[in-house]
Design a protein around this motif. Structure first.
Motif, PDB file in Angstrom:
ATOM      1  N   ARG A  82     -56.714  26.019  25.238  1.00  0.00           N
ATOM      2  CA  ARG A  82     -56.502  24.771  25.982  1.00  0.00           C
ATOM      3  C   ARG A  82     -55.966  23.673  25.060  1.00  0.00           C
ATOM      4  N   LYS A  83     -56.514  23.633  23.838  1.00  0.00           N
ATOM      5  CA  LYS A  83     -56.035  22.613  22.895  1.00  0.00           C
ATOM      6  C   LYS A  83     -54.559  22.816  22.551  1.00  0.00           C
ATOM      7  N   VAL A  84     -54.194  24.051  22.257  1.00  0.00           N
ATOM      8  CA  VAL A  84     -52.799  24.337  21.891  1.00  0.00           C
ATOM      9  C   VAL A  84     -51.868  24.073  23.072  1.00  0.00           C
ATOM     10  N   GLU A  85     -52.297  24.471  24.273  1.00  0.00           N
ATOM     11  CA  GLU A  85     -51.466  24.225  25.458  1.00  0.00           C
ATOM     12  C   GLU A  85     -51.307  22.732  25.705  1.00  0.00           C
ATOM     13  N   HIS A  86     -52.392  21.965  25.467  1.00  0.00           N
ATOM     14  CA  HIS A  86     -52.308  20.518  25.655  1.00  0.00           C
ATOM     15  C   HIS A  86     -51.321  19.894  24.658  1.00  0.00           C
ATOM     16  N   VAL A  87     -51.378  20.344  23.404  1.00  0.00           N
ATOM     17  CA  VAL A  87     -50.429  19.830  22.403  1.00  0.00           C
ATOM     18  C   VAL A  87     -48.992  20.190  22.794  1.00  0.00           C
ATOM     19  N   ALA A  88     -48.806  21.434  23.243  1.00  0.00           N
ATOM     20  CA  ALA A  88     -47.466  21.878  23.637  1.00  0.00           C
ATOM     21  C   ALA A  88     -46.950  21.065  24.823  1.00  0.00           C
ATOM     22  N   GLU A  89     -47.837  20.763  25.791  1.00  0.00           N
ATOM     23  CA  GLU A  89     -47.419  19.955  26.950  1.00  0.00           C
ATOM     24  C   GLU A  89     -47.039  18.541  26.525  1.00  0.00           C
ATOM     25  N   GLU A  90     -47.819  17.948  25.632  1.00  0.00           N
ATOM     26  CA  GLU A  90     -47.487  16.597  25.155  1.00  0.00           C
ATOM     27  C   GLU A  90     -46.164  16.608  24.395  1.00  0.00           C
ATOM     28  N   ALA A  91     -45.939  17.668  23.597  1.00  0.00           N
ATOM     29  CA  ALA A  91     -44.676  17.769  22.867  1.00  0.00           C
ATOM     30  C   ALA A  91     -43.498  17.914  23.832  1.00  0.00           C
ATOM     31  N   ASP A  92     -43.697  18.722  24.894  1.00  0.00           N
ATOM     32  CA  ASP A  92     -42.641  18.868  25.900  1.00  0.00           C
ATOM     33  C   ASP A  92     -42.368  17.549  26.605  1.00  0.00           C
ATOM     34  N   SER A  93     -43.447  16.806  26.900  1.00  0.00           N
ATOM     35  CA  SER A  93     -43.276  15.505  27.554  1.00  0.00           C
ATOM     36  C   SER A  93     -42.506  14.534  26.658  1.00  0.00           C
ATOM     37  N   LEU A  94     -42.846  14.527  25.373  1.00  0.00           N
ATOM     38  CA  LEU A  94     -42.120  13.656  24.442  1.00  0.00           C
ATOM     39  C   LEU A  94     -40.656  14.074  24.325  1.00  0.00           C
ATOM     40  N   LYS A  95     -40.436  15.383  24.313  1.00  0.00           N
ATOM     41  CA  LYS A  95     -39.047  15.866  24.230  1.00  0.00           C
ATOM     42  C   LYS A  95     -38.247  15.450  25.461  1.00  0.00           C
ATOM     43  N   ASP A  96     -38.868  15.528  26.655  1.00  0.00           N
ATOM     44  CA  ASP A  96     -38.185  15.088  27.875  1.00  0.00           C
ATOM     45  C   ASP A  96     -37.869  13.599  27.809  1.00  0.00           C
ATOM     46  N   SER A  97     -38.833  12.806  27.340  1.00  0.00           N
ATOM     47  CA  SER A  97     -38.594  11.359  27.215  1.00  0.00           C
ATOM     48  C   SER A  97     -37.472  11.067  26.233  1.00  0.00           C
ATOM     49  N   LEU A  98     -37.448  11.812  25.111  1.00  0.00           N
ATOM     50  CA  LEU A  98     -36.386  11.611  24.124  1.00  0.00           C
ATOM     51  C   LEU A  98     -35.034  12.025  24.694  1.00  0.00           C
ATOM     52  N   ASP A  99     -35.003  13.112  25.452  1.00  0.00           N
ATOM     53  CA  ASP A  99     -33.747  13.545  26.072  1.00  0.00           C
ATOM     54  C   ASP A  99     -33.242  12.497  27.052  1.00  0.00           C
ATOM     55  N   GLN A 103     -29.740  10.385  26.985  1.00  0.00           N
ATOM     56  CA  GLN A 103     -28.840  10.306  28.133  1.00  0.00           C
ATOM     57  C   GLN A 103     -28.522   8.862  28.491  1.00  0.00           C
ATOM     58  N   ARG A 104     -29.552   8.009  28.476  1.00  0.00           N
ATOM     59  CA  ARG A 104     -29.307   6.589  28.764  1.00  0.00           C
ATOM     60  C   ARG A 104     -28.405   5.970  27.719  1.00  0.00           C
ATOM     61  N   HIS A 105     -28.662   6.313  26.457  1.00  0.00           N
ATOM     62  CA  HIS A 105     -27.824   5.763  25.389  1.00  0.00           C
ATOM     63  C   HIS A 105     -26.378   6.231  25.533  1.00  0.00           C
ATOM     64  N   GLN A 106     -26.184   7.507  25.853  1.00  0.00           N
ATOM     65  CA  GLN A 106     -24.835   8.031  26.037  1.00  0.00           C
ATOM     66  C   GLN A 106     -24.139   7.349  27.213  1.00  0.00           C
ATOM     67  N   ARG A 107     -24.908   7.100  28.289  1.00  0.00           N
ATOM     68  CA  ARG A 107     -24.334   6.422  29.452  1.00  0.00           C
ATOM     69  C   ARG A 107     -23.953   4.985  29.123  1.00  0.00           C
ATOM     70  N   ARG A 108     -24.815   4.300  28.353  1.00  0.00           N
ATOM     71  CA  ARG A 108     -24.485   2.923  27.956  1.00  0.00           C
ATOM     72  C   ARG A 108     -23.249   2.885  27.062  1.00  0.00           C
ATOM     73  N   MET A 109     -23.133   3.830  26.159  1.00  0.00           N
ATOM     74  CA  MET A 109     -21.960   3.891  25.297  1.00  0.00           C
ATOM     75  C   MET A 109     -20.695   4.115  26.127  1.00  0.00           C
ATOM     76  N   GLN A 110     -20.783   5.008  27.120  1.00  0.00           N
ATOM     77  CA  GLN A 110     -19.625   5.276  27.973  1.00  0.00           C
ATOM     78  C   GLN A 110     -19.257   4.051  28.797  1.00  0.00           C
TER      79      GLN A 110
END
Length: 225
Positions: A82-99, A103-110
């Motif tokens: 459960r601990k490892v899955e929780h860490v993996a989920e938080e990492a996935d959430s952070l990766k989605d936020s970073l992505d 995307q927003r930065h690329q759109r603003r540049m365009q």
């Protein structure tokens, strides 16, 4: 498995520290994004650091996923899962936020590039509009010059017609005086008829001259339009 447990715990603590660091870095990126009016503002070093930390967390999760399966006690094994899955989920959430941030930065540049291109075209169109205004102003000035020339020609024609009228009056007066003189001298009727014919010829010449003047004025007016 005490050694394995200690190793798993160290990996877990490292992943938690990286989660905190990544979350803090992502929040800094978002604050920078929304506090700036300029679309081109970015922190490549910070965004790269967050991306690298998230990748490292995923790597740690892969290692922990292998280790928790080796834990002997089922209760401990389920806990670590459960601990490892929780860490993996938080990492996935952070990766989605970073992505999404990328995307927003690329759109603003365009949008910035499109706005600059639009401004460039607008400046070019403004120059084109000014050039059209200059051409129209020149055309209007030419029309005013033509109108002034036509008015001058019309005034000249009126002056010529006035001169003709004055000459006609003088000729009539001269004719009446001549007729009075001839009557006084008792000239014959044939001489008087000859004078009358000559007078009619003079009148035709006069009218022809007036008509020719009018034709010349009309032709000049049409030529200057």
């Amino acid at each position: 498995m005490e050694g394995g447990g200690t190793s798993l715990s160290e990996l877990y603590q490292s992943s938690k520290r990286l989660l905190i660091k990544s979350r803090d870095g992502l929040e800094r990126l978002e604050r920078l994004e929304y506090s700036s009016k300029t679309a081109s503002v970015d922190s490549p070093e910070l965004s790269y650091s967050v991306q690298r930390d998230i990748s490292q967390i995923h790597s740690l999760c892969a290692n922990m996923d292998l280790l928790w399966r080796s834990v002997a006690a089922k209760s401990q094994r389920d806990l670590w899962k459960r601990k490892v899955e929780h860490v993996a989920e938080e990492a996935d959430s952070l990766k989605d936020s970073l992505d999404r941030y990328f995307q927003r930065h690329q759109r603003r540049m365009q949008e910035t590039q499109e706005r600059e291109a639009l401004m460039g075209r607008a400046n070019g169109e403004s120059s084109h509009v000014l050039r059209i205004f200059d051409e129209e102003a020149q055309a209007m000035q030419s029309a005013r010059n033509s109108s002034r020339m036509l008015e001058e020609a019309n005034a000249t024609g009126i002056a010529i017609l006035s001169k003709y009228a004055e000459q006609r009056d003088r000729l009539k007066k001269a004719q009446r005086k001549a007729l009075d003189v001839l009557n006084t001298l008792g000239l014959s009727n044939s001489v008087l008829r000859l004078i009358e014919r000559r007078n009619r010829v003079d009148q035709w010449i006069k009218y022809a001259g007036m008509a020719l003047t009018i034709i010349i004025l009309i032709a000049f007016w049409r030529w200057t339009r």
